[in-house]
Scaffold this motif. Structure first.
Motif, PDB file in Angstrom:
ATOM      1  N   PRO A   1      31.349  31.404  46.814  1.00 40.60           N
ATOM      2  CA  PRO A   1      31.298  32.501  45.845  1.00 40.60           C
ATOM      3  C   PRO A   1      32.692  33.002  45.480  1.00 40.60           C
ATOM      4  N   GLY A   2      32.991  33.002  44.203  1.00 43.14           N
ATOM      5  CA  GLY A   2      34.261  33.531  43.718  1.00 43.14           C
ATOM      6  C   GLY A   2      34.022  34.411  42.511  1.00 43.14           C
ATOM      7  N   THR A   3      34.979  35.277  42.208  1.00 42.08           N
ATOM      8  CA  THR A   3      34.796  36.221  41.108  1.00 42.08           C
ATOM      9  C   THR A   3      35.796  36.009  39.984  1.00 42.08           C
ATOM     10  N   ASP A   4      37.110  35.969  40.306  1.00 41.37           N
ATOM     11  CA  ASP A   4      38.149  35.925  39.275  1.00 41.37           C
ATOM     12  C   ASP A   4      37.968  37.101  38.325  1.00 41.37           C
ATOM     13  N   ASP A   5      37.615  38.249  38.878  1.00 35.99           N
ATOM     14  CA  ASP A   5      37.228  39.395  38.065  1.00 35.99           C
ATOM     15  C   ASP A   5      37.444  40.649  38.899  1.00 35.99           C
ATOM     16  N   ILE A   6      36.791  41.746  38.536  1.00 36.80           N
ATOM     17  CA  ILE A   6      36.944  43.011  39.244  1.00 36.80           C
ATOM     18  C   ILE A   6      36.606  42.811  40.720  1.00 36.80           C
ATOM     19  N   PRO A   7      37.523  43.152  41.623  1.00 36.25           N
ATOM     20  CA  PRO A   7      37.286  42.908  43.052  1.00 36.25           C
ATOM     21  C   PRO A   7      36.050  43.632  43.580  1.00 36.25           C
ATOM     22  N   GLY A   8      35.399  42.987  44.533  1.00 35.20           N
ATOM     23  CA  GLY A   8      34.318  43.621  45.270  1.00 35.20           C
ATOM     24  C   GLY A   8      33.005  43.688  44.531  1.00 35.20           C
ATOM     25  N   PHE A   9      32.921  44.559  43.546  1.00 37.97           N
ATOM     26  CA  PHE A   9      31.661  44.768  42.843  1.00 37.97           C
ATOM     27  C   PHE A   9      31.155  43.500  42.170  1.00 37.97           C
ATOM     28  N   VAL A  10      32.060  42.694  41.626  1.00 38.40           N
ATOM     29  CA  VAL A  10      31.624  41.479  40.940  1.00 38.40           C
ATOM     30  C   VAL A  10      31.167  40.423  41.941  1.00 38.40           C
ATOM     31  N   LEU A  11      31.680  40.459  43.159  1.00 39.82           N
ATOM     32  CA  LEU A  11      31.145  39.531  44.162  1.00 39.82           C
ATOM     33  C   LEU A  11      29.674  39.843  44.418  1.00 39.82           C
ATOM     34  N   HIS A  12      29.332  41.111  44.473  1.00 37.29           N
ATOM     35  CA  HIS A  12      27.910  41.464  44.623  1.00 37.29           C
ATOM     36  C   HIS A  12      27.094  40.862  43.481  1.00 37.29           C
ATOM     37  N   THR A  13      27.602  40.968  42.256  1.00 37.20           N
ATOM     38  CA  THR A  13      26.904  40.389  41.106  1.00 37.20           C
ATOM     39  C   THR A  13      26.785  38.881  41.254  1.00 37.20           C
TER      40      THR A  13
ATOM     41  N   THR B   1      45.155  48.434  45.239  1.00 39.33           N
ATOM     42  CA  THR B   1      43.903  48.810  44.573  1.00 39.33           C
ATOM     43  C   THR B   1      42.856  47.734  44.798  1.00 39.33           C
ATOM     44  N   ASP B   2      43.267  46.463  44.674  1.00 43.65           N
ATOM     45  CA  ASP B   2      42.347  45.361  44.956  1.00 43.65           C
ATOM     46  C   ASP B   2      41.838  45.454  46.386  1.00 43.65           C
ATOM     47  N   GLY B   3      42.752  45.741  47.308  1.00 44.16           N
ATOM     48  CA  GLY B   3      42.375  45.825  48.711  1.00 44.16           C
ATOM     49  C   GLY B   3      41.360  46.906  48.984  1.00 44.16           C
ATOM     50  N   LEU B   4      41.541  48.060  48.346  1.00 46.98           N
ATOM     51  CA  LEU B   4      40.591  49.163  48.537  1.00 46.98           C
ATOM     52  C   LEU B   4      39.223  48.822  47.951  1.00 46.98           C
ATOM     53  N   LEU B   5      39.214  48.178  46.789  1.00 51.12           N
ATOM     54  CA  LEU B   5      37.947  47.760  46.189  1.00 51.12           C
ATOM     55  C   LEU B   5      37.228  46.753  47.081  1.00 51.12           C
ATOM     56  N   GLU B   6      37.971  45.825  47.668  1.00 50.89           N
ATOM     57  CA  GLU B   6      37.349  44.819  48.535  1.00 50.89           C
ATOM     58  C   GLU B   6      36.767  45.468  49.792  1.00 50.89           C
TER      59      GLU B   6
ATOM     60  N   LEU C   1      27.324  39.026  26.395  1.00 55.59           N
ATOM     61  CA  LEU C   1      27.559  40.450  26.212  1.00 55.59           C
ATOM     62  C   LEU C   1      27.513  40.870  24.755  1.00 55.59           C
ATOM     63  N   GLY C   2      26.833  41.994  24.479  1.00 55.23           N
ATOM     64  CA  GLY C   2      26.773  42.551  23.133  1.00 55.23           C
ATOM     65  C   GLY C   2      27.649  43.777  23.005  1.00 55.23           C
ATOM     66  N   PRO C   3      28.058  44.148  21.792  1.00 53.77           N
ATOM     67  CA  PRO C   3      28.938  45.300  21.572  1.00 53.77           C
ATOM     68  C   PRO C   3      28.329  46.588  22.117  1.00 53.77           C
ATOM     69  N   GLY C   4      29.156  47.372  22.793  1.00 52.54           N
ATOM     70  CA  GLY C   4      28.723  48.665  23.284  1.00 52.54           C
ATOM     71  C   GLY C   4      27.902  48.630  24.554  1.00 52.54           C
ATOM     72  N   LYS C   5      27.662  47.449  25.100  1.00 52.21           N
ATOM     73  CA  LYS C   5      26.884  47.337  26.328  1.00 52.21           C
ATOM     74  C   LYS C   5      27.822  47.093  27.509  1.00 52.21           C
ATOM     75  N   PRO C   6      27.484  47.614  28.692  1.00 47.49           N
ATOM     76  CA  PRO C   6      28.336  47.371  29.855  1.00 47.49           C
ATOM     77  C   PRO C   6      28.431  45.890  30.168  1.00 47.49           C
ATOM     78  N   GLN C   7      29.591  45.461  30.633  1.00 50.81           N
ATOM     79  CA  GLN C   7      29.725  44.074  31.050  1.00 50.81           C
ATOM     80  C   GLN C   7      28.721  43.796  32.167  1.00 50.81           C
ATOM     81  N   PRO C   8      27.973  42.698  32.098  1.00 49.42           N
ATOM     82  CA  PRO C   8      26.943  42.421  33.101  1.00 49.42           C
ATOM     83  C   PRO C   8      27.480  42.399  34.530  1.00 49.42           C
ATOM     84  N   THR C   9      28.722  41.980  34.693  1.00 49.50           N
ATOM     85  CA  THR C   9      29.289  41.909  36.036  1.00 49.50           C
ATOM     86  C   THR C   9      29.403  43.266  36.702  1.00 49.50           C
ATOM     87  N   ILE C  10      29.443  44.335  35.918  1.00 49.43           N
ATOM     88  CA  ILE C  10      29.700  45.661  36.470  1.00 49.43           C
ATOM     89  C   ILE C  10      28.615  46.664  36.083  1.00 49.43           C
TER      90      ILE C  10
END
Length: 659
Positions: A564-576, A307-312, A501-510
């Motif tokens: 650049p590193g993420t330690d988070d959701i692969p791929g999309f967070v690198l863009h962030t 799954t990580d590989g596909l996201l990357e 991050l505030g309650p109910g708001k999307p995580q900024p990374t995603i």
């Protein structure tokens, strides 16, 4: 951190772990083979169930108690739960289904809805749920979920353990990105989730984890092998990329109407205009009006599975550095290298070393002496690792001999700064690189803090806002890093989620792509993942993040190498992460260089990767936009060329339910 895989992916399986039986049942939560917590379930005299779940992941970890009631078919009809989430923030969950009306409330939701038939409520933050037996009474083994979606159970394999106990491997699909695998007992109740990182095993059966995981991994690997066959267009002839606007990370400039020729996975010629003709029989990729650049690098991942590989691959990340993992990483790397499964090249592996104890890291070597640390370095070297990552529970006096052994073996040294040690002292002891921006700021907060615990986050959140960037101490430390060529892997985006991050708001990374994700993921990622911010300190925490972001630019301007590193959701967070570097004030051209050639150089792979030149590996992404002028266009990767394989990112992401 490994936050995404630890809380989101595992949680999707956890929702269905309630066991309808009369006695207390216990599972042990294991990380890296060590017990770190438990899950217990008890049937009460009134027919309800009580469930306790808690674990300790380096001072973090959920701790919850829930009571719930199931109907005769195993569907939950009532729940009342309280506790603390991973970052020790208070959480609660209530649910009631009466007379065809379902109502629920938690820290991010308060809803009521009419329902017909049986439905399976999925708690947001608390690990409770329906019995797996409900799947076996449902049509096509499929449950309708609340708040949304459907989940299907597929029986894969029966197995008999050494003591004669019969267990069954099943997969769950319809939630998450790819199937999740779970073991059930002969009564269709939850038995185990085995993993080399985070496992939940029944008490007394912990030693069966490897046995069950081996079977489970065969099915998982076959799933990704089938996807690779469908998604990768393997070109047996040469490849020509024509009419490309070609980005050169060395100069930061582009060359329009360029042509690249590729043979046997290598770039053979690069030129502009009509200087290169396309040989007969070459497969042509027309990049008219498209931005063509080297594949992206993520220099801080904990590679999990396909799954990580596909996201990357689906986001243009073709190269990664793994910053700590179990030894199963070696097999995962081998499968990618042999083109069996989709994924980025794992260009570097870091051997994880931490001091034994209650706050030890979740994987790798856990040592009790410097001598054991030296032995761990030698083992990692023999397995092909090129770097070691030191962690928070090491005694400061162990760092120097461990680092010396690593350097003797040609390995880099990086990591967290051990508790009661300053980053400046770690550099003097042999560090080549520091992970995470909070470790930089901790250098100015003294050595008394026990940074094995979440204090390493809170202390920075409470004090980074007032750090004087012009102080002699700060300037001297930055100069020391530049003079000694110390690299920083800031993972800056992660701290915005933690501090702002505030309650109910999307995580900024995603947040930029959350509406493209499956609904169950949207729900999870729109619930707070931040620290428990003390009342009245919200502005301080937010300003501390801004100062951390500002420091990225200061370090870059003063000659400190950033990767650049993420330690988070692969791929999309690198863009962030890259967007945040531009947001900090680094030029877009410099950011693109950081994400390509600069990372390849730090990984020691710049002779073959990082730029698009003759003699280098075919490692190319084609973007329908121009990130040189608009950094967010880095999200518009359309095509990935990796060696002799061409992937269309739309197809890759849609294969895992991402629009």
């Amino acid at each position: 951190m490994k936050k995404f895989s630890l809380f989101v992916v595992v949680a999707w399986c956890f929702y269905h772990h309630a066991a309808a039986q009369a006695d207390t049942v216990q599972w042990n939560v294991m990380m890296g083979g060590n017990k770190v917590g438990f899950q217990k379930q008890l049937k009460n005299a009134d027919g309800t169930f009580t469930e306790w779940f808690q674990y300790n992941d380096r001072g973090r970890g959920d701790s919850t108690v829930s009571r719930y009631r199931l109907n005769d078919q195993g569907y939950i009809t009532w729940i009342d739960a309280r506790g603390k989430d991973y970052y020790k923030k208070p959480v609660f969950e209530t649910f009631r289904l009466e007379n065809g009306v379902a109502s629920w409330e938690n820290s991010a939701e308060k809803e009521q809805r009419k329902v017909t038939g049986n439905v399976s409520y999925v708690p947001l933050k608390i690990n409770s749920g329906t019995s797996y037996a409900a799947f076996f009474t449902a049509t096509d083994h499929t449950l309708t979920l609340l708040p949304s979606g459907r989940q299907k159970l597929t029986v894969l394999k029966d197995h008999v353990l050494g003591d004669g106990k019969k267990v069954t491997l099943v997969s769950l699909s319809g939630t998450g990105l790819t199937p999740q695998y779970v073991w059930l007992d002969e009564r269709h109740q939850f038995f185990a989730i085995p993993s080399d990182w985070f496992s939940v095993m029944p008490k007394g059966y912990e030693n069966t984890s490897d046995e069950l995981r081996a079977i489970q991994d065969t099915y998982r690997e076959n799933f990704y092998k089938e996807l690779e066959g469908k998604l990768a267009n393997r070109i047996t002839t040469g490849i020509a990329v024509v009419h490309a606007t070609l980005f050169d990370p060395k100069t930061g400039s582009t060359q329009p109407n360029s042509t690249l020729l590729i043979e046997n996975g290598m770039i053979t010629r690069v030129g502009a205009g009509k200087s290169i003709s396309v040989p007969t029989g070459f497969h042509v990729v027309d990049a008219q009006n498209k931005f063509v650049m080297p594949g992206l690098w993520d220099m801080h991942v904990h590679y999990g599975e396909g799954t990580d590989g596909l996201l990357e691959i689906g986001t243009g990340v073709t190269n990664v550095r793994d910053m700590g993992n179990g030894e199963s990483l070696l097999e995962k790397k081998k499968q990618i290298d042999e083109d069996l499964v989709p994924g980025p090249r794992i260009q570097a592996m870091c051997g994880f070393i931490d001091g034994a104890g209650p706050y030890a890291g979740p994987t790798g070597a856990k040592i009790n002496s410097a001598e054991e640390g030296v032995a761990a370095v030698k083992k990692y070297k023999s397995l092909g690792y090129t770097q070691v990552k030191l962690y928070s529970s090491l005694k400061p006096e162990w760092v120097k001999p461990i680092a010396a052994e690593a350097h003797k073996n040609g390995m880099r040294v990086s990591g967290h700064i051990p508790a009661h040690m300053l980053a400046s002292e770690a550099i003097d002891a042999g560090y080549d690189e520091i992970q995470h921006m909070n470790m930089f700021f901790l250098n100015f907060l003294g050595k008394d803090l026990d940074t094995r615990t979440p204090v390493r986050f809170h202390a920075v959140a409470q004090n980074a806002a007032t750090l004087n960037f012009n102080s002699a101490e700060v300037k001297a430390f930055i100069k020391k890093m530049a003079d000694k060529k110390i690299v920083l892997d800031p993972t800056i985006s992660f701290f915005e989620t933690m501090f702002v991050l505030g309650p109910g708001k999307p995580q900024p990374t995603i947040a930029a792509v959350i509406d493209r994700l499956p609904l169950d993921m949207q729900r999870q990622l729109s619930s707070s993942g931040a620290l428990d911010i003390p009342a009245g300190q919200e502005a301080t925490y937010a300003k501390s993040f801004q100062n951390m972001l500002r420091m990225v630019k200061v370090l870059h301007d003063n000659g400190v190498t950033i990767v650049p590193g993420t330690d988070d959701i692969p791929g999309f967070v690198l863009h962030t992460e890259l967007e945040n570097y531009a947001r900090a004030g680094i030029s877009n051209a410099a950011v693109l260089k950081i994400a390509t050639l600069q990372s390849a150089t730090v990984a020691g792979k710049d002779k073959l990767f990082g730029s698009l030149e003759a003699g280098k590996t075919s490692d190319i992404i084609i973007i329908d936009g121009n990130p040189l002028t608009t950094m967010s266009d880095i999200r518009k990767v359309e095509t990935v060329i990796k060696g002799q394989k061409i992937y269309k990112t739309k197809d890759v992401l849609e294969a895992i339910s991402i629009r």
